[in-house]
Scaffold this motif. Structure first.
Motif, PDB file in Angstrom:
ATOM      1  N   GLU A  64      -4.099  -5.151   4.945  1.00  0.00           N
ATOM      2  CA  GLU A  64      -4.847  -4.428   3.913  1.00  0.00           C
ATOM      3  C   GLU A  64      -4.219  -3.063   3.645  1.00  0.00           C
ATOM      4  O   GLU A  64      -4.019  -2.671   2.499  1.00  0.00           O
ATOM      5  CB  GLU A  64      -6.307  -4.265   4.324  1.00  0.00           C
ATOM      6  CG  GLU A  64      -7.160  -3.521   3.314  1.00  0.00           C
ATOM      7  CD  GLU A  64      -7.251  -4.202   1.959  1.00  0.00           C
ATOM      8  OE1 GLU A  64      -7.172  -3.492   0.931  1.00  0.00           O
ATOM      9  OE2 GLU A  64      -7.396  -5.438   1.908  1.00  0.00           O
ATOM     10  N   ARG A  65      -3.860  -2.345   4.688  1.00  0.00           N
ATOM     11  CA  ARG A  65      -3.202  -1.042   4.530  1.00  0.00           C
ATOM     12  C   ARG A  65      -1.828  -1.212   3.885  1.00  0.00           C
ATOM     13  O   ARG A  65      -1.458  -0.443   2.995  1.00  0.00           O
ATOM     14  CB  ARG A  65      -3.084  -0.343   5.878  1.00  0.00           C
ATOM     15  CG  ARG A  65      -4.422   0.152   6.392  1.00  0.00           C
ATOM     16  CD  ARG A  65      -4.318   1.040   7.610  1.00  0.00           C
ATOM     17  NE  ARG A  65      -3.574   2.258   7.297  1.00  0.00           N
ATOM     18  CZ  ARG A  65      -2.659   2.790   8.100  1.00  0.00           C
ATOM     19  NH1 ARG A  65      -2.374   2.237   9.262  1.00  0.00           N
ATOM     20  NH2 ARG A  65      -2.019   3.890   7.761  1.00  0.00           N
ATOM     21  N   LEU A  66      -1.078  -2.218   4.341  1.00  0.00           N
ATOM     22  CA  LEU A  66       0.251  -2.455   3.798  1.00  0.00           C
ATOM     23  C   LEU A  66       0.195  -2.809   2.313  1.00  0.00           C
ATOM     24  O   LEU A  66       1.091  -2.447   1.547  1.00  0.00           O
ATOM     25  CB  LEU A  66       0.951  -3.567   4.589  1.00  0.00           C
ATOM     26  CG  LEU A  66       2.411  -3.830   4.264  1.00  0.00           C
ATOM     27  CD1 LEU A  66       3.265  -2.588   4.491  1.00  0.00           C
ATOM     28  CD2 LEU A  66       2.927  -5.002   5.093  1.00  0.00           C
ATOM     29  N   SER A  67      -0.856  -3.476   1.885  1.00  0.00           N
ATOM     30  CA  SER A  67      -0.971  -3.892   0.484  1.00  0.00           C
ATOM     31  C   SER A  67      -1.109  -2.703  -0.470  1.00  0.00           C
ATOM     32  O   SER A  67      -0.995  -2.861  -1.680  1.00  0.00           O
ATOM     33  CB  SER A  67      -2.168  -4.832   0.306  1.00  0.00           C
ATOM     34  OG  SER A  67      -3.386  -4.122   0.348  1.00  0.00           O
ATOM     35  N   GLN A  68      -1.294  -1.515   0.077  1.00  0.00           N
ATOM     36  CA  GLN A  68      -1.459  -0.316  -0.742  1.00  0.00           C
ATOM     37  C   GLN A  68      -0.144   0.422  -1.008  1.00  0.00           C
ATOM     38  O   GLN A  68      -0.139   1.490  -1.603  1.00  0.00           O
ATOM     39  CB  GLN A  68      -2.468   0.613  -0.067  1.00  0.00           C
ATOM     40  CG  GLN A  68      -3.837  -0.022   0.026  1.00  0.00           C
ATOM     41  CD  GLN A  68      -4.784   0.769   0.908  1.00  0.00           C
ATOM     42  OE1 GLN A  68      -4.635   1.978   1.074  1.00  0.00           O
ATOM     43  NE2 GLN A  68      -5.764   0.091   1.468  1.00  0.00           N
ATOM     44  N   VAL A  69       0.982  -0.169  -0.584  1.00  0.00           N
ATOM     45  CA  VAL A  69       2.271   0.501  -0.778  1.00  0.00           C
ATOM     46  C   VAL A  69       2.755   0.446  -2.224  1.00  0.00           C
ATOM     47  O   VAL A  69       3.727   1.098  -2.577  1.00  0.00           O
ATOM     48  CB  VAL A  69       3.372  -0.065   0.161  1.00  0.00           C
ATOM     49  CG1 VAL A  69       3.023   0.181   1.610  1.00  0.00           C
ATOM     50  CG2 VAL A  69       3.648  -1.534  -0.124  1.00  0.00           C
ATOM     51  N   TRP A  70       2.115  -0.336  -3.035  1.00  0.00           N
ATOM     52  CA  TRP A  70       2.447  -0.405  -4.460  1.00  0.00           C
ATOM     53  C   TRP A  70       1.203  -0.833  -5.208  1.00  0.00           C
ATOM     54  O   TRP A  70       0.422  -1.667  -4.718  1.00  0.00           O
ATOM     55  CB  TRP A  70       3.591  -1.392  -4.700  1.00  0.00           C
ATOM     56  CG  TRP A  70       4.021  -1.514  -6.135  1.00  0.00           C
ATOM     57  CD1 TRP A  70       4.438  -0.501  -6.949  1.00  0.00           C
ATOM     58  CD2 TRP A  70       4.069  -2.691  -6.919  1.00  0.00           C
ATOM     59  NE1 TRP A  70       4.749  -0.986  -8.191  1.00  0.00           N
ATOM     60  CE2 TRP A  70       4.535  -2.333  -8.198  1.00  0.00           C
ATOM     61  CE3 TRP A  70       3.769  -4.025  -6.668  1.00  0.00           C
ATOM     62  CZ2 TRP A  70       4.698  -3.260  -9.226  1.00  0.00           C
ATOM     63  CZ3 TRP A  70       3.940  -4.941  -7.690  1.00  0.00           C
ATOM     64  CH2 TRP A  70       4.413  -4.554  -8.953  1.00  0.00           C
ATOM     65  N   GLN A  71       1.008  -0.313  -6.397  1.00  0.00           N
ATOM     66  CA  GLN A  71      -0.191  -0.608  -7.173  1.00  0.00           C
ATOM     67  C   GLN A  71      -0.360  -2.098  -7.482  1.00  0.00           C
ATOM     68  O   GLN A  71      -1.470  -2.573  -7.637  1.00  0.00           O
ATOM     69  CB  GLN A  71      -0.189   0.182  -8.474  1.00  0.00           C
ATOM     70  CG  GLN A  71       0.966  -0.190  -9.397  1.00  0.00           C
ATOM     71  CD  GLN A  71       1.071   0.712 -10.593  1.00  0.00           C
ATOM     72  OE1 GLN A  71       0.417   1.738 -10.662  1.00  0.00           O
ATOM     73  NE2 GLN A  71       1.900   0.330 -11.545  1.00  0.00           N
ATOM     74  N   GLY A  72       0.730  -2.842  -7.517  1.00  0.00           N
ATOM     75  CA  GLY A  72       0.658  -4.267  -7.817  1.00  0.00           C
ATOM     76  C   GLY A  72       0.708  -5.157  -6.598  1.00  0.00           C
ATOM     77  O   GLY A  72       0.937  -6.359  -6.716  1.00  0.00           O
ATOM     78  N   ALA A  73       0.505  -4.608  -5.400  1.00  0.00           N
ATOM     79  CA  ALA A  73       0.636  -5.402  -4.175  1.00  0.00           C
ATOM     80  C   ALA A  73      -0.692  -5.703  -3.498  1.00  0.00           C
ATOM     81  O   ALA A  73      -0.716  -6.309  -2.429  1.00  0.00           O
ATOM     82  CB  ALA A  73       1.563  -4.690  -3.191  1.00  0.00           C
TER      83      ALA A  73
END
Length: 177
Positions: A64-73
């Motif tokens: 969940e935290r990693l998915s925030q590294v890009w707006q489309g991720a």
């Protein structure tokens, strides 16, 4: 690593692979995940440099935290696992070669996943500080790509008969343009 029996031939695997952004909650057997990673490890690289590292994340909070590294991720958080592809910082000319190599490793992993009936999707990584915080890679490296893997929630992987692609004759030029 135990060998698995693969169910698709090469052409069916290639024509079945598609970008998936919605996954079931099913986990991936470790031996299949390891085979996917092994496919990336065996990818060709310039001068056999193999300058990549793969960080595999299966913890839901970490994903969940990693998915925030890009707006489309954001959708990557719903996968069974996310593979972060990490490369050393490089001079511009070397970075181009590294990115080509990384693309080959990524495609081999996604094709290997498809062969097992495991869907995949790729996403960029923009926030390097967050990626480094979540993944713990050392200074002097960057996460260039995320590959989310899992079982497709919408429809199973099967050969796509009419892909949304430019026509063959518009893309392929024999001898000259």
């Amino acid at each position: 690593m135990a060998a698995s029996v693969c169910s698709m031939d090469t052409w069916d695997t290639i024509t079945s692979r598609r970008q998936v952004r919605s996954f079931t909650s099913d986990s991936i057997p470790m031996e299949e995940l390891e085979r996917i990673l092994e496919a990336g490890r065996r990818a060709p690289s310039a001068r056999n440099g193999q300058r990549w590292d793969f960080v595999v994340v299966t913890d839901k909070d970490q994903m969940e935290r990693l998915s925030q590294v890009w707006q489309g991720a954001g959708w990557t958080a719903g996968a069974a696992a996310t593979i972060a592809l990490v490369m050393p910082d490089a001079e511009e000319s070397e970075a181009l070669v590294d990115r080509f190599d990384l693309g080959q490793a990524a495609m081999q992993m996604m094709i290997a996943a498809t062969e097992f009936g495991i869907a995949s999707g790729q996403a960029a990584c923009r926030d390097q500080a967050l990626a480094q915080e979540v993944l713990g890679f050392p200074d002097g490296r960057q996460c260039l790509l995320l590959i989310a893997v899992g079982y497709a929630a919408d429809r199973p992987l099967k050969p796509i008969q009419n892909p949304s692609r430019r026509q063959f004759d518009d893309v392929v030029h024999f001898g000259a343009w």
